[in-house]
Design a protein around this motif. Structure first.
Motif, PDB file in Angstrom:
ATOM      1  N   ARG A 100     -31.185  49.463 -27.456  1.00  0.00           N
ATOM      2  CA  ARG A 100     -30.648  49.202 -28.799  1.00  0.00           C
ATOM      3  C   ARG A 100     -30.533  47.704 -29.049  1.00  0.00           C
ATOM      4  O   ARG A 100     -30.347  46.926 -28.125  1.00  0.00           O
ATOM      5  N   GLN A 101     -30.661  47.337 -30.327  1.00  0.00           N
ATOM      6  CA  GLN A 101     -30.537  45.933 -30.721  1.00  0.00           C
ATOM      7  C   GLN A 101     -29.125  45.642 -31.206  1.00  0.00           C
ATOM      8  O   GLN A 101     -28.512  46.456 -31.888  1.00  0.00           O
ATOM      9  N   HIS A 102     -28.646  44.486 -30.842  1.00  0.00           N
ATOM     10  CA  HIS A 102     -27.344  44.019 -31.304  1.00  0.00           C
ATOM     11  C   HIS A 102     -27.524  42.583 -31.780  1.00  0.00           C
ATOM     12  O   HIS A 102     -28.320  41.833 -31.232  1.00  0.00           O
ATOM     13  N   TRP A 103     -26.753  42.222 -32.800  1.00  0.00           N
ATOM     14  CA  TRP A 103     -26.866  40.879 -33.352  1.00  0.00           C
ATOM     15  C   TRP A 103     -25.544  40.134 -33.257  1.00  0.00           C
ATOM     16  O   TRP A 103     -24.469  40.740 -33.342  1.00  0.00           O
ATOM     17  N   THR A 104     -25.670  38.836 -33.088  1.00  0.00           N
ATOM     18  CA  THR A 104     -24.515  37.960 -33.152  1.00  0.00           C
ATOM     19  C   THR A 104     -24.732  37.004 -34.316  1.00  0.00           C
ATOM     20  O   THR A 104     -25.741  36.296 -34.364  1.00  0.00           O
ATOM     21  N   ALA A 105     -23.810  37.019 -35.255  1.00  0.00           N
ATOM     22  CA  ALA A 105     -23.893  36.128 -36.412  1.00  0.00           C
ATOM     23  C   ALA A 105     -22.877  35.014 -36.248  1.00  0.00           C
ATOM     24  O   ALA A 105     -21.685  35.274 -36.061  1.00  0.00           O
ATOM     25  N   ILE A 106     -23.354  33.780 -36.265  1.00  0.00           N
ATOM     26  CA  ILE A 106     -22.468  32.621 -36.169  1.00  0.00           C
ATOM     27  C   ILE A 106     -22.414  31.961 -37.541  1.00  0.00           C
ATOM     28  O   ILE A 106     -23.449  31.613 -38.107  1.00  0.00           O
ATOM     29  N   LEU A 107     -21.215  31.826 -38.086  1.00  0.00           N
ATOM     30  CA  LEU A 107     -21.013  31.261 -39.416  1.00  0.00           C
ATOM     31  C   LEU A 107     -20.301  29.913 -39.297  1.00  0.00           C
ATOM     32  O   LEU A 107     -19.215  29.831 -38.730  1.00  0.00           O
ATOM     33  N   ARG A 108     -20.933  28.886 -39.828  1.00  0.00           N
ATOM     34  CA  ARG A 108     -20.330  27.546 -39.784  1.00  0.00           C
ATOM     35  C   ARG A 108     -20.077  27.058 -41.204  1.00  0.00           C
ATOM     36  O   ARG A 108     -20.993  27.045 -42.030  1.00  0.00           O
ATOM     37  N   ASP A 109     -18.857  26.664 -41.469  1.00  0.00           N
ATOM     38  CA  ASP A 109     -18.482  26.184 -42.800  1.00  0.00           C
ATOM     39  C   ASP A 109     -19.186  24.857 -43.089  1.00  0.00           C
ATOM     40  O   ASP A 109     -19.023  23.882 -42.369  1.00  0.00           O
ATOM     41  N   ILE A 110     -19.997  24.829 -44.148  1.00  0.00           N
ATOM     42  CA  ILE A 110     -20.699  23.600 -44.522  1.00  0.00           C
ATOM     43  C   ILE A 110     -20.283  23.155 -45.927  1.00  0.00           C
ATOM     44  O   ILE A 110     -21.000  22.399 -46.580  1.00  0.00           O
ATOM     45  N   THR A 111     -19.120  23.631 -46.381  1.00  0.00           N
ATOM     46  CA  THR A 111     -18.661  23.286 -47.728  1.00  0.00           C
ATOM     47  C   THR A 111     -18.560  21.783 -47.918  1.00  0.00           C
ATOM     48  O   THR A 111     -19.054  21.236 -48.904  1.00  0.00           O
ATOM     49  N   ARG A 112     -17.916  21.094 -46.964  1.00  0.00           N
ATOM     50  CA  ARG A 112     -17.744  19.648 -47.091  1.00  0.00           C
ATOM     51  C   ARG A 112     -19.087  18.929 -47.039  1.00  0.00           C
ATOM     52  O   ARG A 112     -19.322  17.963 -47.769  1.00  0.00           O
ATOM     53  N   ARG A 113     -19.969  19.407 -46.158  1.00  0.00           N
ATOM     54  CA  ARG A 113     -21.277  18.767 -46.054  1.00  0.00           C
ATOM     55  C   ARG A 113     -22.077  18.932 -47.342  1.00  0.00           C
ATOM     56  O   ARG A 113     -22.702  17.983 -47.816  1.00  0.00           O
ATOM     57  N   LYS A 114     -22.048  20.129 -47.916  1.00  0.00           N
ATOM     58  CA  LYS A 114     -22.781  20.374 -49.150  1.00  0.00           C
ATOM     59  C   LYS A 114     -22.199  19.554 -50.294  1.00  0.00           C
ATOM     60  O   LYS A 114     -22.937  19.040 -51.142  1.00  0.00           O
ATOM     61  N   GLU A 115     -20.867  19.423 -50.309  1.00  0.00           N
ATOM     62  CA  GLU A 115     -20.234  18.611 -51.347  1.00  0.00           C
ATOM     63  C   GLU A 115     -20.626  17.144 -51.176  1.00  0.00           C
ATOM     64  O   GLU A 115     -20.893  16.441 -52.164  1.00  0.00           O
TER      65      GLU A 115
END
Length: 207
Positions: A100-115
């Protein structure tokens, strides 16, 4: 040890199974998205936090395994618990276990960088507009004006400068002033000395 690492990780990390259901989430996920681990576990990934975003592909990528390696990030908007959207960099990793396949999602806040990127683009736009306006003013003056950068390369020459110094404006920009102005060695030496001197100590140079 792995649990300790995931708990201490500053980025939100979410484990998702092949059905697209959330199986685990670290504490940083709640700080980023507002959902507690219990609120996410068992929920459909795409419907809970990836739906209604500016990019509809995260759920598809997660289920299809198109992004199989860490480091292949996508900049997308994710939905927080309060319904607001937050800009994040999503990196997906896939692993197979017992067929079976399993995924790991890593979320990094880039709000300040985009601003910061948006502000930089606005500043560059303002600078270009100011440069164009300054060029228009200088071109209207009956005084030849040439602007140099720190390396002595011509960045601007006015229309009057082109007439007075008999230079080609298009060819002048990007060239060193020594290669543009037709002056003798004595004039070059005087100009170099003036350029090196503080603004208040510069004198008129005849060439």
């Amino acid at each position: 040890r792995l649990h300790t690492v995931l708990t201490a990780a500053p980025d939100a990390i979410i484990a998702v199974d092949e059905a697209g259901l959330v199986r685990d989430a670290n504490p940083a996920t709640q700080s980023l998205l507002g959902f507690t681990r219990d609120e996410l576990v068992g929920q459909d990934w795409a419907r809970q936090i990836a739906a209604g975003t500016s990019n509809a592909s995260p759920g598809n990528e997660l289920l299809s395994g198109e992004r199989r390696a860490f480091g292949q990030g996508s900049e997308i908007a994710m939905r927080r618990k309060d319904g607001s959207l937050i800009e994040v960099e999503l990196t997906l990793g896939v692993m197979r276990q017992q067929g079976r396949q399993h995924w790991t999602a890593i979320l990094r806040d880039i709000t300040r960088r985009k601003e910061a990127e948006r502000r930089l683009l606005e500043t560059l736009s303002d600078l270009r507009r100011s440069r164009e306006e300054l060029g228009q003013v200088l071109n209207q003056l009956q005084i030849g004006t040439m602007a140099l950068d720190a390396d002595g390369v011509v960045s601007f020459a006015s229309d009057t400068c082109a007439r007075v110094a008999a230079i080609d404006l298009a060819a002048a920009v990007g060239q060193r002033w020594e290669d543009v102005l037709s002056v003798d060695e004595a004039g070059r030496s005087a100009i170099r000395a003036a350029l090196r001197a503080p603004a208040g100590e510069r004198t008129r140079v005849e060439a």
